[in-house]
Design a protein around this motif. Sequence first.
Motif, mmCIF file in Angstrom:
data_model
loop_
_atom_site.group_PDB
_atom_site.id
_atom_site.type_symbol
_atom_site.label_atom_id
_atom_site.label_comp_id
_atom_site.label_asym_id
_atom_site.label_seq_id
_atom_site.Cartn_x
_atom_site.Cartn_y
_atom_site.Cartn_z
ATOM 1 N N ALA A 1 -12.678 21.541 50.881
ATOM 2 C CA ALA A 1 -13.535 22.439 51.651
ATOM 3 C C ALA A 1 -13.457 23.868 51.122
ATOM 4 O O ALA A 1 -14.480 24.559 51.001
ATOM 5 N N LEU A 2 -12.244 24.324 50.801
ATOM 6 C CA LEU A 2 -12.104 25.663 50.235
ATOM 7 C C LEU A 2 -12.834 25.778 48.899
ATOM 8 O O LEU A 2 -13.491 26.794 48.628
ATOM 9 N N ALA A 3 -12.733 24.755 48.073
ATOM 10 C CA ALA A 3 -13.379 24.780 46.763
ATOM 11 C C ALA A 3 -14.896 24.827 46.864
ATOM 12 O O ALA A 3 -15.573 25.257 45.920
ATOM 13 N N ALA A 4 -15.438 24.406 47.994
ATOM 14 C CA ALA A 4 -16.886 24.376 48.182
ATOM 15 C C ALA A 4 -17.446 25.672 48.743
ATOM 16 O O ALA A 4 -18.672 25.838 48.813
ATOM 17 N N THR A 5 -16.583 26.610 49.141
ATOM 18 C CA THR A 5 -17.079 27.838 49.755
ATOM 19 C C THR A 5 -17.624 28.789 48.688
ATOM 20 O O THR A 5 -17.047 28.908 47.594
ATOM 21 N N PRO A 6 -18.723 29.480 48.979
ATOM 22 C CA PRO A 6 -19.294 30.420 48.004
ATOM 23 C C PRO A 6 -18.317 31.517 47.600
ATOM 24 O O PRO A 6 -18.305 31.947 46.433
ATOM 25 N N GLU A 7 -17.474 31.968 48.546
ATOM 26 C CA GLU A 7 -16.537 33.044 48.241
ATOM 27 C C GLU A 7 -15.532 32.618 47.170
ATOM 28 O O GLU A 7 -15.256 33.369 46.226
ATOM 29 N N VAL A 8 -14.987 31.423 47.321
ATOM 30 C CA VAL A 8 -13.995 30.939 46.355
ATOM 31 C C VAL A 8 -14.661 30.644 45.014
ATOM 32 O O VAL A 8 -14.105 30.937 43.944
ATOM 33 N N GLN A 9 -15.850 30.082 45.027
ATOM 34 C CA GLN A 9 -16.555 29.812 43.779
ATOM 35 C C GLN A 9 -16.888 31.104 43.031
ATOM 36 O O GLN A 9 -16.773 31.167 41.803
ATOM 37 N N GLN A 10 -17.276 32.130 43.778
ATOM 38 C CA GLN A 10 -17.557 33.415 43.145
ATOM 39 C C GLN A 10 -16.287 34.033 42.574
ATOM 40 O O GLN A 10 -16.298 34.625 41.482
ATOM 41 N N ARG A 11 -15.181 33.865 43.294
ATOM 42 C CA ARG A 11 -13.908 34.377 42.798
ATOM 43 C C ARG A 11 -13.510 33.670 41.498
ATOM 44 O O ARG A 11 -12.990 34.305 40.571
ATOM 45 N N ALA A 12 -13.771 32.378 41.401
ATOM 46 C CA ALA A 12 -13.466 31.633 40.173
ATOM 47 C C ALA A 12 -14.270 32.182 38.995
ATOM 48 O O ALA A 12 -13.744 32.342 37.881
ATOM 49 N N LYS A 13 -15.536 32.489 39.228
ATOM 50 C CA LYS A 13 -16.358 33.070 38.159
ATOM 51 C C LYS A 13 -15.832 34.445 37.752
ATOM 52 O O LYS A 13 -15.822 34.792 36.558
#
Length: 471
Positions: A251-263
């Motif tokens: 669920a955390l991996a699917a959040t836009p905030e975490v995905q943006q942080r990965a980028k």
Amino acid sequence: MPSNGKTKKNSKKFDFIVVSNRLPVDRIEGSGDTDRWRRSPGGLVTALAPVMGKSEGAWVGWHGAPDEELKAFTHDGMRLIPVALSAEEVELYYEGFANATLWPLYHDVIAPPEFHRTWWESYRTVNQRFADSVATSAAPGATVWVQDYQLQLVPKYLREARPDLRIGFFNHIPFPPLEIYAQLPWRRTILEGLLGADLIGFQRPNDASNFLRCVRRYVDVTVKQNEIQLDGRSARAEAFPISIDTGQISALAATPEVQQRAKQIRADLGNPKTVLLGVDRLDYTKGIRHRLKAFGELLEEGRLNVGDVTLIQVASPSRERVESYRTLREEVEGTVGRVNGTFDTIEHTAIRYLHHSYPLNEMVALYLAADVMLVTALRDGMNLVAKEYVATRANNDGALVLSEFTGAADQLRQALLVNPHDIDGLKDCIMAAITISPAESARRMRLMRRQILDHDVERWSQEFLQQLRNR
């Protein structure tokens, strides 16, 4: 605080009690007079909190501050019963016997264990205090689940005080083969301590087999398959591989905030073609030195180039008062300095070394940012980092390089398995992970994700407790 003091009796009795060295909370520093706490990260509390909510549950453990006695308190729906430790006991029982005797011994003597009678006496005293606390808190016929190598004598002490209890024990680290375990001067007493439990759980079948072989050799009992026949009862030793809260990580991996942080992490690294990631406690069992050596040699040989590939190494602080850990930190930081000094450019760094602990959302962002996860432990009971990485790969991309000496290798068979002692083999495995085809990566990751989705930490706790209650 007297070294042999007992925890004060609690008026309320509990049907289910978890016992671990530490309570599942951390104190929040503040200016107020009232203690404030937050739940500790980790899969164990995630798995057991729902069980406690369904029963009259309590958790017994040390609250983390020496020379301080606290009354039982409630936090986040869990009743917490602190066990007091003196500063001397933290040094002798925890830093000494648990982590400078048992830890290296149980991890194949990667570092030499030390055997000191003063450490052992403190270990016995503290284990008795934990058992006393449980004995005064447990309802008649309660289920008690003791956790890990710091408390191996608690089952026997508890059995002697409260034979009405149903007692389980789970060993989160490896259990060594007979030829290594034989070095322990108090080998029989530890085994007898564990045999106070009705069910003794291990991470891998080999760990259970090692334990049973040691029991046959050093304890005068009958062992038939996984069952140990004792006076008027039996105990069972079996593997219950622990897992993670797969749903939470996914669920955390699917959040836009975490995905943006990965980028953003990749951009901050200069957007290399490949990001390699290692996430470990700074511990000599984790194979960090072997990983850095292999990576450095790949750069030297020109098989990898800074700018195309970056290694992020997260090494969270661990047991920094223990000499072997201080030495390890110096060696790791020296290696990082040499590699970066040789291969860094103005624009790019070979190894981004981070000696910090990070919150879970930042860790998930790091997993998402990484193309290849490197888990090169020399010996590990399980290694949940490998499973957390797989849980984040909803697109079935990425590659996992996994030591065959981890418990996770039994479940994640589609990983690129490696012997981390073989530096040339490790280098080849890293290159295979970097160059793996998208189709092959997807095939492997899909199967590994299916495994951890089907076998999460809640299933682990349910299976153990169901077997324990059926004893």
